[in-house]
Motif scaffolding. Structure first.
Motif, PDB file in Angstrom:
ATOM      1  N   SER A   1       0.816  -1.210   0.000  1.00  0.00           N
ATOM      2  CA  SER A   1       0.000   0.000   0.000  1.00  0.00           C
ATOM      3  C   SER A   1       0.852   1.264   0.000  1.00  0.00           C
ATOM      4  CB  SER A   1      -0.938   0.008   1.213  1.00  0.00           C
ATOM      5  OG  SER A   1      -0.205   0.190   2.414  1.00  0.00           O
ATOM      6  N   LEU A   2       2.104   1.124   0.456  1.00  0.00           N
ATOM      7  CA  LEU A   2       3.027   2.253   0.440  1.00  0.00           C
ATOM      8  C   LEU A   2       3.785   2.362  -0.876  1.00  0.00           C
ATOM      9  CD1 LEU A   2       4.535   1.921   4.037  1.00  0.00           C
ATOM     10  CD2 LEU A   2       2.863   3.605   3.234  1.00  0.00           C
ATOM     11  N   GLY A   3       3.495   1.442  -1.807  1.00  0.00           N
ATOM     12  CA  GLY A   3       4.119   1.487  -3.115  1.00  0.00           C
ATOM     13  C   GLY A   3       5.397   0.686  -3.239  1.00  0.00           C
ATOM     14  N   MET A   4       5.701  -0.162  -2.259  1.00  0.00           N
ATOM     15  CA  MET A   4       6.913  -0.961  -2.319  1.00  0.00           C
ATOM     16  C   MET A   4       6.705  -2.151  -3.246  1.00  0.00           C
ATOM     17  SD  MET A   4       7.988  -0.895   1.735  1.00  0.00           S
ATOM     18  CE  MET A   4       9.563  -1.702   1.449  1.00  0.00           C
ATOM     19  N   THR A   5       7.757  -2.517  -3.971  1.00  0.00           N
ATOM     20  CA  THR A   5       7.690  -3.683  -4.847  1.00  0.00           C
ATOM     21  C   THR A   5       7.770  -4.959  -4.006  1.00  0.00           C
ATOM     22  OG1 THR A   5      10.088  -3.835  -5.156  1.00  0.00           O
ATOM     23  CG2 THR A   5       8.862  -2.374  -6.648  1.00  0.00           C
TER      24      THR A   5
END
Length: 215
Positions: free
Chosen positions: A121-125
């Motif tokens: 949700s924080l945009g981490m892969t």
């Protein structure tokens, strides 16, 4: 005692040889095991299939057969002139990596799913989540089984002595072929293995104590 004192250089060389091949194989197994564990939990189907095939194939193949392949097939087809040490390290490291992989994967499964979902949700892969969020939390539960795996690796390294590597088993074979008392030779060899395995057990116990959570 005379068997040890009269052949101390050979025992020392064999002891250092066992340490070297165990340490090198353990490093290779750890790196491969973590990578393959990442493949096993990856959302990419080909990576999952590769990880599953790696573990299934290596865990169900006798280690001696892997040594035969490493020494009689690999140099003939892929890497001619490779040293016996590297070939033995490759066989031991690849074999042990399948067990390291399953230990790491079990540790990953102990981390709550919400941790990975929050990271996404924080945009981490996926690989960032695995490296920065999941693996650090999984380490605590991975340490105990890893100790047993590397102790087993130490014992398995004896097979390398039958393939032109200088280590403890090789020393015992050379001395017994010369007619020395096999009982005393095996006693000193066993004590050397105990020193190594107790050191590994103590190291992992120390790591476990440092990472444990107060309850």
């Amino acid at each position: 005692m005379n068997v040890l004192l009269d052949h101390l250089p050979q025992f020392r060389e064999g002891f250092l040889g066992t340490l070297s091949i165990t340490a090198a194989s353990a490093a290779l197994a750890l790196v491969l095991g973590v990578v393959i564990a990442g493949f096993r939990v990856s959302p990419i189907p080909p990576l999952r299939a590769f990880g599953t095939a790696w573990v299934t194939l290596l865990r169900n193949t006798p280690l001696t057969l892997l040594f035969l392949i490493a020494f009689f097939v690999v140099p003939q087809i892929f890497f001619p002139g490779t040293s016996p040490f590297v070939l033995a390290m490759g066989a031991l490291g690849c074999y042990t990596s399948s067990f390291v992989c399953e230990a790491v994967r079990s540790g990953i499964n102990t981390v709550p799913l919400g941790q990975a979902e929050a990271a996404r949700s924080l945009g981490m892969t996926f690989f960032q989540t695995l490296r920065l969020i999941v693996l650090p939390q999984a380490t605590r539960s991975v340490i105990p089984p890893m100790s047993s795996i590397f102790i087993a690796l130490t014992k398995n390294s004896a097979i390398a002595g039958a393939f032109s590597n200088t280590e403890l088993f090789n020393v015992s074979k050379l001395l017994s072929d010369k007619g020395f008392a096999i009982g005393w030779i095996f006693l000193w060899i066993a004590l050397c293995y105990l020193v190594i395995t107790f050191a590994i057990s103590g190291l992992f116990r120390l790591l476990e104590n440092r990472l444990e959570v107060a309850r």
